[in-house]
Design an enzyme around this catalytic site. Structure first.
Site, short mmCIF file in Angstrom:
data_model
loop_
_atom_site.label_atom_id
_atom_site.label_comp_id
_atom_site.label_asym_id
_atom_site.label_seq_id
_atom_site.Cartn_x
_atom_site.Cartn_y
_atom_site.Cartn_z
N GLU A 44 0.83 -1.21 0.00
CA GLU A 44 0.00 0.00 0.00
C GLU A 44 0.86 1.25 0.00
O GLU A 44 2.06 1.22 0.30
CB GLU A 44 -0.93 -0.01 1.22
CG GLU A 44 -1.95 -1.12 1.14
CD GLU A 44 -2.91 -1.15 2.32
OE1 GLU A 44 -3.89 -1.91 2.22
OE2 GLU A 44 -2.71 -0.44 3.31
N GLU A 55 -1.02 -9.74 -6.85
CA GLU A 55 -0.89 -10.38 -8.15
C GLU A 55 -0.03 -9.55 -9.09
O GLU A 55 0.79 -10.09 -9.83
CB GLU A 55 -2.28 -10.59 -8.79
CG GLU A 55 -3.23 -11.40 -7.95
CD GLU A 55 -4.11 -10.55 -7.02
OE1 GLU A 55 -5.27 -10.94 -6.83
OE2 GLU A 55 -3.63 -9.52 -6.50
N CYS A 91 -8.76 -8.50 -8.38
CA CYS A 91 -9.52 -7.34 -8.85
C CYS A 91 -9.41 -7.26 -10.38
O CYS A 91 -8.65 -8.01 -11.01
CB CYS A 91 -8.99 -6.06 -8.21
SG CYS A 91 -7.36 -5.52 -8.82
N CYS A 94 -5.87 -6.68 -11.75
CA CYS A 94 -5.02 -7.87 -11.63
C CYS A 94 -5.41 -8.94 -12.64
O CYS A 94 -4.55 -9.65 -13.16
CB CYS A 94 -5.06 -8.41 -10.21
SG CYS A 94 -4.18 -7.34 -9.06
#
Length: 138
Positions: A44, A55, A91, A94
């Site tokens: 992050e 990923e 997501c 990814c």
């Protein structure tokens, strides 16, 4: 490497997560046809849009090492104590990043979406149908 070992590699990768804002550690492990495994974890950033998913980190590591094909399977894990019982899935970003690597080797890897109680197995082409990738530019 078995699927269970691949899942454990993803869990081990999540142990290195830098997720001070969400406290949602994610790990990913990529298995290639030559038997090699590349892992990644989420990283992050205080500027949320600059955060990196597990990923994406794993694919970036593979590509940086010259891996351009042979992706057979992907395991993705999240925290066992958050998100209920549903398995975590990649997501959209990814899915696209994984698709790029998969298309380079003309594979359709199985994605092991790991939850606290079960593993959902799904082909990448099901997660990202009619994907745009290198083959679209030929």
């Amino acid at each position: 490497m078995t699927d269970e070992e691949l899942i454990q590699a993803a869990r081990d990768a999540a142990d290195h997560s830098y997720s001070p804002y969400s406290n949602y550690a994610v790990g990913a492990a990529l298995r290639f046809s030559d038997g090699s495994v590349v892992t990644g974890t989420n990283i992050e950033n205080a500027s949320y849009g600059l955060s990196l998913c597990a990923e994406t980190v794993a694919v970036s590591k593979a590509m940086a090492d010259g891996v351009r094909g042979g992706l057979e399977a992907v395991a993705v894990t999240g925290p066992l104590d958050k998100g209920g019982d549903a398995p975590i899935t990649p997501c959209g970003r990814c899915r696209q990043v994984l698709n790029e690597l998969a298309q380079l080797g003309k594979t359709d890897p199985e994605v092991l979406c790991v939850g606290p109680k079960n593993v959902k197995r799904v082909k990448l082409s099901v997660l990202l149908p009619e994907a745009f990738g290198p083959a679209s530019l030929e």
